[in-house]
Design a protein around this motif. Structure first.
Motif, PDB file in Angstrom:
ATOM      1  N   THR A 177      -9.782   6.546  -3.456  1.00 43.90           N
ATOM      2  CA  THR A 177      -9.639   7.986  -3.346  1.00 43.90           C
ATOM      3  C   THR A 177     -10.680   8.518  -2.373  1.00 43.90           C
ATOM      4  O   THR A 177     -11.880   8.319  -2.586  1.00 43.90           O
ATOM      5  CB  THR A 177      -9.806   8.678  -4.717  1.00 43.90           C
ATOM      6  N   GLN A 222       0.851  -1.192   0.000  1.00 45.91           N
ATOM      7  CA  GLN A 222       0.000   0.000   0.000  1.00 45.91           C
ATOM      8  C   GLN A 222       0.881   1.233   0.000  1.00 45.91           C
ATOM      9  O   GLN A 222       1.952   1.254   0.613  1.00 45.91           O
ATOM     10  CB  GLN A 222      -0.889   0.047   1.249  1.00 45.91           C
ATOM     11  N   GLU A 225      -3.062   3.665  -2.882  1.00 51.57           N
ATOM     12  CA  GLU A 225      -2.870   2.579  -3.837  1.00 51.57           C
ATOM     13  C   GLU A 225      -2.674   1.244  -3.118  1.00 51.57           C
ATOM     14  O   GLU A 225      -2.028   1.181  -2.076  1.00 51.57           O
ATOM     15  CB  GLU A 225      -1.630   2.848  -4.703  1.00 51.57           C
ATOM     16  N   THR A 282      -7.163   1.359  -6.447  1.00 56.54           N
ATOM     17  CA  THR A 282      -6.962   2.628  -5.742  1.00 56.54           C
ATOM     18  C   THR A 282      -8.236   3.053  -5.033  1.00 56.54           C
ATOM     19  O   THR A 282      -9.341   2.826  -5.523  1.00 56.54           O
ATOM     20  CB  THR A 282      -6.524   3.754  -6.691  1.00 56.54           C
ATOM     21  N   LYS A 320      -5.431   9.886  -2.541  1.00 53.87           N
ATOM     22  CA  LYS A 320      -5.489   8.595  -3.229  1.00 53.87           C
ATOM     23  C   LYS A 320      -4.573   7.604  -2.529  1.00 53.87           C
ATOM     24  O   LYS A 320      -3.410   7.893  -2.249  1.00 53.87           O
ATOM     25  CB  LYS A 320      -5.063   8.734  -4.693  1.00 53.87           C
TER      26      LYS A 320
END
Lengths: 111, 116
Positions: B80, B6, B22, B78, B20
Protein backbone atom coordinates in the motif's frame (compact mmCIF):
# COMPACT_ATOMS: atom_id res chain seq x y z
CA UNK A 1 30.86 1.15 -9.19
CA UNK A 2 27.77 -1.01 -9.13
CA UNK A 3 27.83 -4.63 -8.07
CA UNK A 4 26.48 -5.89 -11.39
CA UNK A 5 27.17 -3.89 -14.53
CA UNK A 6 25.77 -4.10 -18.02
CA UNK A 7 25.83 -1.86 -21.04
CA UNK A 8 22.50 -0.12 -21.51
CA UNK A 9 21.83 -0.69 -25.20
CA UNK A 10 22.55 -3.16 -27.98
CA UNK A 11 21.27 -2.94 -31.53
CA UNK A 12 21.48 -5.87 -33.94
CA UNK A 13 20.11 -6.86 -37.29
CA UNK A 14 17.54 -9.62 -37.52
CA UNK A 15 19.25 -12.97 -38.11
CA UNK A 16 22.55 -11.90 -36.57
CA UNK A 17 23.82 -13.08 -33.19
CA UNK A 18 23.48 -10.87 -30.15
CA UNK A 19 25.94 -10.89 -27.30
CA UNK A 20 24.98 -9.20 -24.05
CA UNK A 21 27.72 -8.80 -21.46
CA UNK A 22 27.67 -8.49 -17.71
CA UNK A 23 30.34 -8.05 -15.06
CA UNK A 24 29.94 -8.60 -11.36
CA UNK A 25 32.11 -7.94 -8.37
CA UNK A 26 31.40 -10.63 -5.79
CA UNK A 27 33.46 -13.75 -6.16
CA UNK A 28 31.09 -15.64 -3.86
CA UNK A 29 28.31 -15.60 -6.44
CA UNK A 30 26.73 -19.02 -6.59
CA UNK A 31 24.13 -18.64 -9.32
CA UNK A 32 23.98 -16.16 -12.16
CA UNK A 33 20.86 -15.50 -14.16
CA UNK A 34 19.56 -13.90 -17.29
CA UNK A 35 16.05 -12.49 -17.15
CA UNK A 36 14.06 -10.99 -20.02
CA UNK A 37 11.58 -8.14 -19.63
CA UNK A 38 9.22 -7.27 -22.44
CA UNK A 39 7.60 -3.80 -22.50
CA UNK A 40 5.15 -3.25 -19.69
CA UNK A 41 5.67 -6.71 -18.24
CA UNK A 42 7.47 -8.42 -15.40
CA UNK A 43 10.70 -10.34 -15.71
CA UNK A 44 10.90 -13.84 -17.07
CA UNK A 45 13.78 -16.18 -16.30
CA UNK A 46 15.61 -17.11 -19.50
CA UNK A 47 18.41 -19.20 -18.14
CA UNK A 48 20.81 -19.54 -15.25
CA UNK A 49 24.26 -20.95 -14.68
CA UNK A 50 25.87 -22.33 -11.58
CA UNK A 51 29.20 -20.77 -10.66
CA UNK A 52 31.15 -23.99 -11.16
CA UNK A 53 30.12 -24.14 -14.82
CA UNK A 54 31.67 -22.16 -17.64
CA UNK A 55 29.11 -22.69 -20.35
CA UNK A 56 25.48 -23.58 -20.73
CA UNK A 57 23.55 -23.92 -23.95
CA UNK A 58 19.79 -23.96 -24.35
CA UNK A 59 18.51 -23.86 -27.93
CA UNK A 60 19.40 -20.38 -29.28
CA UNK A 61 20.86 -19.24 -25.99
CA UNK A 62 24.46 -19.73 -24.90
CA UNK A 63 25.70 -18.52 -21.55
CA UNK A 64 29.42 -18.15 -20.95
CA UNK A 65 30.88 -17.59 -17.50
CA UNK A 66 34.43 -16.49 -16.86
CA UNK A 67 34.69 -16.69 -13.11
CA UNK A 68 38.25 -15.42 -13.00
CA UNK A 69 37.26 -12.18 -14.73
CA UNK A 70 33.76 -12.17 -13.15
CA UNK A 71 32.26 -11.87 -16.59
CA UNK A 72 29.00 -13.35 -17.81
CA UNK A 73 27.62 -13.22 -21.32
CA UNK A 74 24.44 -14.22 -23.08
CA UNK A 75 24.58 -15.04 -26.77
CA UNK A 76 21.34 -15.21 -28.73
CA UNK A 77 21.75 -16.93 -32.08
CA UNK A 78 19.62 -15.94 -35.09
CA UNK A 79 18.14 -12.97 -33.25
CA UNK A 80 14.50 -12.27 -34.07
CA UNK A 81 12.36 -9.16 -33.64
CA UNK A 82 10.57 -10.98 -30.81
CA UNK A 83 13.84 -10.98 -28.91
CA UNK A 84 13.65 -7.20 -28.54
CA UNK A 85 13.41 -6.63 -24.80
CA UNK A 86 15.44 -5.64 -21.78
CA UNK A 87 17.80 -8.33 -20.55
CA UNK A 88 18.83 -8.34 -16.90
CA UNK A 89 21.85 -10.06 -15.49
CA UNK A 90 21.50 -11.11 -11.83
CA UNK A 91 23.51 -12.95 -9.24
CA UNK A 92 22.89 -14.73 -5.97
CA UNK A 93 25.67 -14.61 -3.43
CA UNK A 94 26.62 -17.40 -1.12
CA UNK A 95 24.49 -17.30 2.00
CA UNK A 96 21.77 -15.17 0.43
CA UNK A 97 18.62 -15.89 -1.52
CA UNK A 98 18.06 -12.30 -2.67
CA UNK A 99 19.34 -11.59 -6.19
CA UNK A 100 21.30 -8.50 -7.20
CA UNK A 101 20.31 -7.17 -10.59
CA UNK A 102 22.19 -5.20 -13.18
CA UNK A 103 20.57 -2.18 -14.86
CA UNK A 104 19.44 -4.16 -17.84
CA UNK A 105 20.47 -4.07 -21.50
CA UNK A 106 17.89 -2.93 -24.03
CA UNK A 107 18.20 -5.17 -27.08
CA UNK A 108 16.81 -3.64 -30.25
CA UNK A 109 16.44 -5.92 -33.25
CA UNK A 110 15.94 -4.21 -36.58
CA UNK A 111 15.16 -5.70 -39.99
CA UNK B 1 5.84 -22.83 -14.63
CA UNK B 2 4.67 -21.08 -11.51
CA UNK B 3 2.66 -17.92 -11.96
CA UNK B 4 2.62 -14.74 -9.96
CA UNK B 5 -0.14 -12.23 -10.62
CA UNK B 6 -0.46 -8.57 -9.70
CA UNK B 7 -3.52 -6.41 -9.46
CA UNK B 8 -4.15 -3.84 -10.72
CA UNK B 9 -1.92 -3.76 -13.77
CA UNK B 10 -2.15 0.00 -13.87
CA UNK B 11 -3.66 2.62 -11.63
CA UNK B 12 -3.99 6.37 -11.70
CA UNK B 13 -4.68 8.13 -8.44
CA UNK B 14 -4.76 11.64 -7.09
CA UNK B 15 -2.05 13.03 -4.90
CA UNK B 16 -2.74 12.36 -1.23
CA UNK B 17 -4.71 9.17 -1.72
CA UNK B 18 -3.56 5.62 -0.93
CA UNK B 19 -3.23 2.78 -3.38
CA UNK B 20 -3.08 -0.94 -2.69
CA UNK B 21 -1.29 -3.35 -5.00
CA UNK B 22 -1.81 -7.10 -4.64
CA UNK B 23 0.67 -9.82 -5.45
CA UNK B 24 -0.55 -13.42 -5.59
CA UNK B 25 1.19 -16.71 -6.13
CA UNK B 26 -1.32 -18.71 -8.14
CA UNK B 27 -0.15 -22.30 -7.95
CA UNK B 28 2.40 -22.38 -5.18
CA UNK B 29 2.84 -21.10 -1.67
CA UNK B 30 5.20 -18.24 -1.03
CA UNK B 31 6.33 -17.56 2.51
CA UNK B 32 8.54 -14.83 1.11
CA UNK B 33 7.82 -12.30 -1.59
CA UNK B 34 9.85 -9.35 -2.81
CA UNK B 35 8.70 -5.91 -3.84
CA UNK B 36 10.70 -3.96 -6.38
CA UNK B 37 10.42 -0.52 -7.86
CA UNK B 38 11.67 0.04 -11.37
CA UNK B 39 12.81 3.42 -12.61
CA UNK B 40 13.28 4.27 -16.28
CA UNK B 41 16.71 3.20 -17.53
CA UNK B 42 17.59 1.87 -14.11
CA UNK B 43 17.59 -1.50 -12.55
CA UNK B 44 15.10 -2.99 -10.19
CA UNK B 45 15.35 -1.46 -6.76
CA UNK B 46 14.50 -3.92 -4.03
CA UNK B 47 12.14 -2.14 -1.65
CA UNK B 48 11.34 -4.83 0.88
CA UNK B 49 11.08 -8.51 1.63
CA UNK B 50 7.58 -9.55 2.58
CA UNK B 51 7.39 -12.38 5.12
CA UNK B 52 4.22 -14.37 5.70
CA UNK B 53 2.99 -13.93 9.24
CA UNK B 54 5.63 -11.43 10.30
CA UNK B 55 6.85 -7.93 9.58
CA UNK B 56 8.38 -7.02 6.28
CA UNK B 57 12.08 -6.29 6.04
CA UNK B 58 12.68 -2.95 4.38
CA UNK B 59 15.78 -1.93 2.46
CA UNK B 60 17.72 1.10 3.54
CA UNK B 61 16.11 4.34 2.46
CA UNK B 62 12.61 2.88 1.98
CA UNK B 63 10.02 4.48 4.25
CA UNK B 64 8.09 1.84 6.16
CA UNK B 65 5.17 4.15 6.87
CA UNK B 66 4.96 5.19 3.26
CA UNK B 67 5.04 1.73 1.74
CA UNK B 68 3.00 -0.61 3.91
CA UNK B 69 3.46 -4.29 3.26
CA UNK B 70 1.19 -7.03 4.53
CA UNK B 71 1.71 -10.73 3.86
CA UNK B 72 -1.42 -12.18 5.36
CA UNK B 73 -1.44 -15.56 3.69
CA UNK B 74 0.87 -17.95 1.89
CA UNK B 75 -0.37 -16.74 -1.47
CA UNK B 76 -0.94 -13.00 -1.03
CA UNK B 77 1.21 -10.00 -0.28
CA UNK B 78 0.00 -6.43 -0.56
CA UNK B 79 1.87 -3.16 -0.98
CA UNK B 80 0.00 0.00 0.00
CA UNK B 81 1.42 3.31 -1.11
CA UNK B 82 0.08 5.75 1.45
CA UNK B 83 -0.51 9.44 0.78
CA UNK B 84 0.83 9.03 -2.72
CA UNK B 85 2.69 11.86 -4.43
CA UNK B 86 3.76 12.29 -8.04
CA UNK B 87 7.30 11.15 -7.19
CA UNK B 88 5.82 7.77 -6.20
CA UNK B 89 4.78 7.22 -9.80
CA UNK B 90 6.67 4.17 -10.96
CA UNK B 91 6.48 0.54 -12.05
CA UNK B 92 6.14 -1.77 -9.07
CA UNK B 93 6.96 -5.46 -9.47
CA UNK B 94 6.66 -8.31 -7.02
CA UNK B 95 8.38 -11.66 -7.11
CA UNK B 96 8.47 -14.91 -5.22
CA UNK B 97 11.38 -17.32 -5.06
CA UNK B 98 10.98 -20.75 -6.59
CA UNK B 99 11.19 -23.68 -4.25
CA UNK B 100 14.40 -24.84 -5.84
CA UNK B 101 18.02 -24.66 -4.94
CA UNK B 102 18.58 -22.32 -7.86
CA UNK B 103 16.71 -19.50 -6.06
CA UNK B 104 15.24 -18.24 -9.32
CA UNK B 105 12.46 -15.72 -9.00
CA UNK B 106 8.95 -15.81 -10.41
CA UNK B 107 7.94 -12.27 -11.23
CA UNK B 108 4.54 -10.68 -11.41
CA UNK B 109 3.64 -8.64 -14.51
CA UNK B 110 4.06 -5.36 -12.66
CA UNK B 111 1.80 -2.45 -11.73
CA UNK B 112 2.15 0.95 -13.31
CA UNK B 113 1.26 3.62 -10.76
CA UNK B 114 0.66 7.18 -11.89
CA UNK B 115 -0.02 9.82 -9.27
CA UNK B 116 -1.51 13.05 -10.59
Amino acid sequence: GEDVEQSLFLSVREGDSSVINCTYTDSSSTYLYWYKQEPGAGLQLLTYIFSNMDMKQDQRLTVLLNKKDKHLSLRIADTQTGDSAIYFCAEIREGSYIPTFGRGTSLIVHP
Amino acid sequence: GAVVSQHPSRVICKSGTSVKIECRSLDFQATTMFWYRQFPKKSLMLMATSNEGSKATYEQGVEKDKFLINHASLTLSTLTVTSAHPEDSSFYICSAPAHRETYEQYFGPGTRLTVT
